[in-house]
Design an enzyme around this catalytic site. Structure first.
Site, PDB file in Angstrom:
ATOM      1  N   LYS A   1      23.664   3.747  17.359  1.00 32.28           N
ATOM      2  CA  LYS A   1      23.086   2.740  18.241  1.00 32.28           C
ATOM      3  C   LYS A   1      23.879   1.422  18.229  1.00 32.28           C
ATOM      4  CE  LYS A   1      18.404   4.475  17.438  1.00 32.28           C
ATOM      5  NZ  LYS A   1      18.056   5.286  18.585  1.00 32.28           N
TER       6      LYS A   1
ATOM      7  N   ASN B   1      20.525   9.042  25.363  1.00 31.00           N
ATOM      8  CA  ASN B   1      20.390  10.375  24.787  1.00 31.00           C
ATOM      9  C   ASN B   1      21.282  11.315  25.582  1.00 31.00           C
ATOM     10  OD1 ASN B   1      18.522   9.616  22.780  1.00 31.00           O
ATOM     11  ND2 ASN B   1      16.884   9.643  24.291  1.00 31.00           N
TER      12      ASN B   1
ATOM     13  N   GLU C   1      19.246   2.837  24.151  1.00 30.20           N
ATOM     14  CA  GLU C   1      20.148   3.880  23.675  1.00 30.20           C
ATOM     15  C   GLU C   1      20.329   4.894  24.790  1.00 30.20           C
ATOM     16  OE1 GLU C   1      18.878   6.710  20.834  1.00 30.20           O
ATOM     17  OE2 GLU C   1      16.861   6.896  21.630  1.00 30.20           O
TER      18      GLU C   1
ATOM     19  N   GLU D   1      16.652  -5.785  16.004  1.00 25.76           N
ATOM     20  CA  GLU D   1      16.462  -6.172  17.402  1.00 25.76           C
ATOM     21  C   GLU D   1      15.244  -7.057  17.546  1.00 25.76           C
ATOM     22  OE1 GLU D   1      16.121  -2.737  19.946  1.00 25.76           O
ATOM     23  OE2 GLU D   1      18.265  -2.314  19.833  1.00 25.76           O
TER      24      GLU D   1
ATOM     25  N   GLU E   1      17.978   5.001  28.068  1.00 20.72           N
ATOM     26  CA  GLU E   1      16.665   4.443  27.753  1.00 20.72           C
ATOM     27  C   GLU E   1      16.709   2.921  27.787  1.00 20.72           C
ATOM     28  OE1 GLU E   1      14.669   7.891  24.951  1.00 20.72           O
ATOM     29  OE2 GLU E   1      15.508   6.147  23.924  1.00 20.72           O
TER      30      GLU E   1
ATOM     31  N   ARG F   1      21.884  14.389  26.259  1.00 16.50           N
ATOM     32  CA  ARG F   1      21.385  15.776  26.259  1.00 16.50           C
ATOM     33  C   ARG F   1      20.268  15.870  27.280  1.00 16.50           C
ATOM     34  NH1 ARG F   1      16.443  14.441  23.627  1.00 16.50           N
ATOM     35  NH2 ARG F   1      16.778  12.745  22.168  1.00 16.50           N
TER      36      ARG F   1
ATOM     37  N   HIS G   1       6.555   5.149  17.785  1.00 12.91           N
ATOM     38  CA  HIS G   1       7.834   5.237  18.494  1.00 12.91           C
ATOM     39  C   HIS G   1       8.169   6.647  18.951  1.00 12.91           C
ATOM     40  CE1 HIS G   1       8.185   1.174  17.115  1.00 12.91           C
ATOM     41  NE2 HIS G   1       8.288   1.542  15.853  1.00 12.91           N
TER      42      HIS G   1
HETATM   43  P1  ADP Z   1      13.281  12.888  23.713  1.00 14.91           P
HETATM   44  O1  ADP Z   1      13.993  11.600  23.486  1.00 14.91           O
HETATM   45  O2  ADP Z   1      14.129  14.008  24.218  1.00 14.91           O
HETATM   46  O3  ADP Z   1      12.026  12.700  24.469  1.00 14.91           O
HETATM   47  P2  ADP Z   1      12.222  12.507  21.139  1.00 14.91           P
HETATM   48  O4  ADP Z   1      12.639  11.101  21.274  1.00 14.91           O
HETATM   49  O5  ADP Z   1      10.790  12.823  20.966  1.00 14.91           O
HETATM   50  O6  ADP Z   1      12.824  13.400  22.326  1.00 14.91           O
HETATM   51  O7  ADP Z   1      12.975  13.163  19.961  1.00 14.91           O
HETATM   52  C1  ADP Z   1      14.316  12.900  19.797  1.00 14.91           C
HETATM   53  C2  ADP Z   1      14.934  14.066  19.117  1.00 14.91           C
HETATM   54  O8  ADP Z   1      14.332  14.286  17.880  1.00 14.91           O
HETATM   55  C3  ADP Z   1      14.814  15.326  19.930  1.00 14.91           C
HETATM   56  O9  ADP Z   1      16.077  15.873  20.011  1.00 14.91           O
HETATM   57  C4  ADP Z   1      13.859  16.200  19.165  1.00 14.91           C
HETATM   58  O10 ADP Z   1      14.286  17.532  19.137  1.00 14.91           O
HETATM   59  C5  ADP Z   1      13.937  15.640  17.786  1.00 14.91           C
HETATM   60  N1  ADP Z   1      12.623  15.649  17.187  1.00 14.91           N
HETATM   61  C6  ADP Z   1      11.513  15.030  17.632  1.00 14.91           C
HETATM   62  N2  ADP Z   1      10.472  15.240  16.814  1.00 14.91           N
HETATM   63  C7  ADP Z   1      10.940  16.018  15.813  1.00 14.91           C
HETATM   64  C8  ADP Z   1      10.354  16.586  14.629  1.00 14.91           C
HETATM   65  N3  ADP Z   1       9.074  16.402  14.323  1.00 14.91           N
HETATM   66  N4  ADP Z   1      11.145  17.323  13.826  1.00 14.91           N
HETATM   67  C9  ADP Z   1      12.438  17.510  14.123  1.00 14.91           C
HETATM   68  N5  ADP Z   1      13.039  17.002  15.209  1.00 14.91           N
HETATM   69  C10 ADP Z   1      12.318  16.274  16.041  1.00 14.91           C
HETATM   70  P1  ADP Z   2      14.957   6.675  18.977  1.00 10.83           P
HETATM   71  O1  ADP Z   2      16.377   7.053  18.822  1.00 10.83           O
HETATM   72  O2  ADP Z   2      14.166   6.950  17.760  1.00 10.83           O
HETATM   73  O3  ADP Z   2      14.362   7.236  20.222  1.00 10.83           O
HETATM   74  P2  ADP Z   2      14.920   4.094  20.318  1.00 10.83           P
HETATM   75  O4  ADP Z   2      15.904   3.017  20.093  1.00 10.83           O
HETATM   76  O5  ADP Z   2      15.030   4.839  21.583  1.00 10.83           O
HETATM   77  O6  ADP Z   2      14.971   5.076  19.069  1.00 10.83           O
HETATM   78  O7  ADP Z   2      13.469   3.458  20.192  1.00 10.83           O
HETATM   79  C1  ADP Z   2      12.315   4.278  20.121  1.00 10.83           C
HETATM   80  C2  ADP Z   2      11.108   3.509  20.629  1.00 10.83           C
HETATM   81  O8  ADP Z   2      10.888   2.303  19.901  1.00 10.83           O
HETATM   82  C3  ADP Z   2      11.228   3.056  22.059  1.00 10.83           C
HETATM   83  O9  ADP Z   2      10.856   4.072  22.936  1.00 10.83           O
HETATM   84  C4  ADP Z   2      10.301   1.866  22.104  1.00 10.83           C
HETATM   85  O10 ADP Z   2       8.986   2.256  22.255  1.00 10.83           O
HETATM   86  C5  ADP Z   2      10.443   1.263  20.755  1.00 10.83           C
HETATM   87  N1  ADP Z   2      11.427   0.178  20.772  1.00 10.83           N
HETATM   88  C6  ADP Z   2      12.744   0.317  20.561  1.00 10.83           C
HETATM   89  N2  ADP Z   2      13.368  -0.868  20.627  1.00 10.83           N
HETATM   90  C7  ADP Z   2      12.424  -1.792  20.894  1.00 10.83           C
HETATM   91  C8  ADP Z   2      12.436  -3.204  21.048  1.00 10.83           C
HETATM   92  N3  ADP Z   2      13.541  -3.909  20.914  1.00 10.83           N
HETATM   93  N4  ADP Z   2      11.272  -3.842  21.302  1.00 10.83           N
HETATM   94  C9  ADP Z   2      10.117  -3.133  21.389  1.00 10.83           C
HETATM   95  N5  ADP Z   2      10.046  -1.803  21.241  1.00 10.83           N
HETATM   96  C10 ADP Z   2      11.173  -1.125  20.983  1.00 10.83           C
HETATM   97 MG    MG Z   3      14.927   6.838  22.096  1.00 13.51          MG
END
Ligand code: ADP
Ligand code: ADP
Ligand code: MG
Length: 675
Positions: A116, A295, A293, A200, A275, A297, A235
């Site tokens: 990230k 993703n 971030e 952040e 995202e 995929r 989250h």
């Molecule tokens: P997406 O961003 O595709 O909606 P998530 O943010 O929920 O998916 O999950 C991010 C990644 O973490 C996905 O690739 C998912 O396969 C993996 N993941 C989510 N929950 C779990 C879990 N409980 N155990 C293992 N992997 C997980």
């Molecule tokens: P991940 O890789 O686990 O998906 P993200 O960076 O996408 O991590 O963040 C996951 C979630 O955390 C987001 O979907 C959002 O709900 C919350 N989040 C992330 N960054 C912020 C932020 N700066 N302020 C408020 N909420 C946040």
């Molecule tokens: Mg995310």
């Protein structure tokens, strides 16, 4: 186009990819672990390879073994699904080195977005707005503490290698910063082997809005509109929808352009998601969203975008990977209607949403015939009889609906969730049902804190009411409950136990005493048989008059002038009762076993799930107060703090840090309560 592909995944996503491949006439190769020998994805594929034991590190993460299977099978390409090897640039390079095609973006693009901190740096240079914060190399706690002060509280600590909401801590109070940092780093190290964190600013009233992008190898990059994934718990996404409530053409355009910019900056091709976190304190603004971030995929929630665009994203992925140009352009795609997806998980909602395990002894999905054609889609890798183990993600199904308007689609979601019955394991269905009926959600006022604010309200649905308890009491006596007896009278004509007809009181007592247990509570009831299918169930503080009649496998129950459908299943001493998607699991306690619920265990702290003990706060002979953390268990890649259930003195700590424990293992003994 390929003639044969290997799917390097399991569960619903493997099944979903196979479905499209089959439609396109492409042969499919599955891979499976020992635990998955009988799994649905294996049954669906044309052929399958055993790749190792149950743990993912020995099977689904064995890139070398999987590539070997692809070569052996003659597959030309590998689809990674999501999770596992989907975002592993090393795997992509190995696939290509073996002369195979990776169905996904180039390794360099994955790498650019893999961490990230580096991704934010890159996006900042590309002119994409990023969340203010610190994403540099300096990991000195004192320095980061200072950065948090500079950024301004509340702040969010994030693992740079994070995903799935893991390794993240929101900090409100500067006094908590150091502890939260430590804990985030520990979880990051355990989950991702990389403790580095970034800081952040926590965006107020945050809304998670993400843009689906697609690129091809001919220089085209388009967006396929947004998804709102603001309904999250810790989250992690719970319910997603497309389009986003309150989205305007102007903001969509700005976000779409930023997403395309992001994808172009890293030479993207295939399916990806950019995202953004958006300020939800007022209407969405073109200058009110920031890159979080990317993703690289196919996303779990991609079906909602498929629903509103009418496109099959796996088909697009396959075409792009095969070198074809995208068959659609920005001008030819449009939004049709509204779509929701709910993630059904095996979870113990009442115990903090801990992942649950078990054999799915009963599974009935909503009947598609009740919905308009194409309005309901269920993606699942689980069938009745399958085992949900602690080795893998406990997802049971994704319930996806598509309607002409948001209100129509949301009503369909509520209905579909209510018709989903899962037995043998706990699920979050009742919670999802309550969420789908939440007023704020219905009015489109979504933000990522909605669930946390209303957790009590949303999880209360898990408590059985008097009618449900009465039904359990009746089922415990065999008076109702044979769900298999479809359309039949629930009362046997000649019941050896109660005389030849319940209405008659010649040879058997007119009432029966029974006890049923739910969670750690016991309910004593006296049941009076009032007539044919008519009962009075007496509790200490009131009477329920219950009338039953069977309709298509459901039991219609009339009580207090209200007629409602229930679904029942009794197996041995367990009784499952479904109402609106909620499943209430009762036990009939066995008095000969001294089964008095869980109260005898009140002085034992046990592992709620299999895992590794990472931190121990408790020590022998020390006094602790209710709610105080005793130890931390890491399970399913998440940290679970176990706290003291009451004020107590620790008699003995039975585990050591680093120790692996089984579900139910006694970790700590408390001195018995004196009262
Ligand atoms: P997406 O961003 O595709 O909606 P998530 O943010 O929920 O998916 O999950 C991010 C990644 O973490 C996905 O690739 C998912 O396969 C993996 N993941 C989510 N929950 C779990 C879990 N409980 N155990 C293992 N992997 C997980
Ligand atoms: P991940 O890789 O686990 O998906 P993200 O960076 O996408 O991590 O963040 C996951 C979630 O955390 C987001 O979907 C959002 O709900 C919350 N989040 C992330 N960054 C912020 C932020 N700066 N302020 C408020 N909420 C946040
Ligand atoms: Mg995310």
């Amino acid at each position: 186009m390929f003639s044969k592909i290997l799917i390097a995944n399991r569960g619903e996503i493997a099944c979903r990819v196979i479905a499209t491949a089959r439609r396109l006439g492409i042969r499919t190769v599955a891979v499976y672990s020992v635990a998955d020998a009988g799994a649905k994805h294996v049954a669906m594929a044309d052929e399958a390879f055993l790749i190792g034991p149950a743990p993912v590190a020995d099977s689904y993460l064995r890139g070398d073994v999987i590539i070997g299977c692809a070569l052996k099978s003659g597959a030309e390409a590998i689809h990674p699904g999501y999770g596992f090897l989907a975002e592993n640039p090393g795997f992509v390079r190995a696939v290509e080195k073996a002369g195979l095609v990776f169905i996904g973006p180039p390794a360099d693009a994955i790498e650019a977005m893999g961490l990230k901190d580096a991704a934010k740096e890159r996006m900042q240079q590309a002119g994409v707005p990023i969340v203010p914060g610190y994403h540099g190399d300096n990991q000195d706690p004192a320095f980061l503490d200072g950065q948090a002060d500079r950024i301004g509280y509340p702040v969010l600590i994030k693992a740079r290698a994070g995903g799935g909401g893991r390794g993240m801590r929101r900090v409100e109070d500067p006094a908590d910063f150091r502890t939260s940092l430590e804990s985030a780093q520990r979880e990051a190290e355990a989950s991702f082997g990389d403790p580095v964190c970034l800081i952040e600013r926590y965006i107020p009233r945050p809304r998670h809005i993400e843009m689906q992008v697609f690129g091809d190898t001919h220089g085209n990059v388009i967006h396929l509109f947004e998804r709102d994934c603001s309904l999250q718990r810790r989250h992690q996404k719970v319910i997603e929808e497309a389009p986003a409530p309150g989205m305007t053409a102007g903001v969509r355009d700005a976000m779409g352009r930023a997403a395309i910019e992001a994808a172009r900056a890293i030479g993207y091709s295939g399916a990806g998601t950019v995202e953004f976190i958006a300020d939800g304190s007022g209407p969405l603004r073109s200058d009110g969203f920031w890159f979080m971030e990317m993703n690289t995929r196919l996303q779990v929630e991609h079906p909602v975008s498929e629903a509103i665009t009418g496109l099959d994203f796996v088909e697009l992925q396959l075409r792009v990977a095969a070198g074809e140009p995208l068959p659609v352009s920005q001008d030819t795609v449009s939004i049709n209607g509204w779509s929701f997806e709910a993630r059904v998980y095996a979870e113990d909602v009442r115990r903090g949403f801990l992942p649950a395990t078990g054999t799915v002894t009963h599974l009935s999905s909503p009947d598609g015939a009740e919905f308009e054609k194409g309005a309901l889609r269920i993606d699942s890798g689980i069938r009745q009889g399958d085992v949900i183990s602690s080795h893998y993600d406990p997802m049971i199904a994704k319930v996806i609906v598509h309607g002409p308007t948001r209100t129509a689609a949301l009503n369909m979601l509520t209905r579909a969730l209510g018709r989903h019955r899962v037995g043998g394991t706990l699920t979050n269905l009742a919670f999802l049902s309550a969420l789908s009926a939440h007023e704020g959600f219905a009015s489109g006022e979504v933000d990522t804190d909605l669930i946390a604010r209303d957790t009590d309200l949303l999880t209360r649905a898990g408590q059985p009411d008097e009618v449900v308890i009465s039904l359990a009491a009746l089922a415990s006596l065999g008076l109702i409950g044979a769900a298999e007896r479809k359309g039949a009278d629930p009362v046997p004509e000649h019941s050896p136990r109660f005389g030849w007809h319940f209405g008659w009181r010649h040879w058997s007592p007119a009432y029966h005493k029974t006890t049923v247990a739910f969670a750690d509570e016991q309910f004593d009831r006296t049941v009076w048989i009032e007539g044919h299918n008519r009962f009075s169930v007496v509790a200490d503080d009131g009477v329920q008059v219950i009338e039953t009649v069977y309709v298509r496998g459901d039991v219609m129950v009339t009580s207090g002038g209200h007629r409602m459908p229930f679904h029942l299943n009794r197996q041995g001493s367990s009784i499952d009762i479904w109402q609106d998607g909620a499943c209430f699991s009762f036990r009939v306690p066995d008095p000969t076993q001294g089964d008095t619920g869980d109260t005898h265990a009140a002085h034992l702290i046990t592992a709620p799930m299999p895992g590794t003990v990472t931190t121990i706060d408790a020590a022998d002979g020390v006094g602790v107060s209710a709610g105080e953390r005793l130890l931390v268990l890491e399970a399913m890649k998440m940290e679970h703090a176990l706290s003291a259930p009451r004020d107590a003195v620790i008699r003995k700590v039975l585990v050591m840090a680093g120790e692996q424990v089984q579900e139910g293992a006694v970790l700590i003994k408390l001195e018995p309560d004196d009262e």
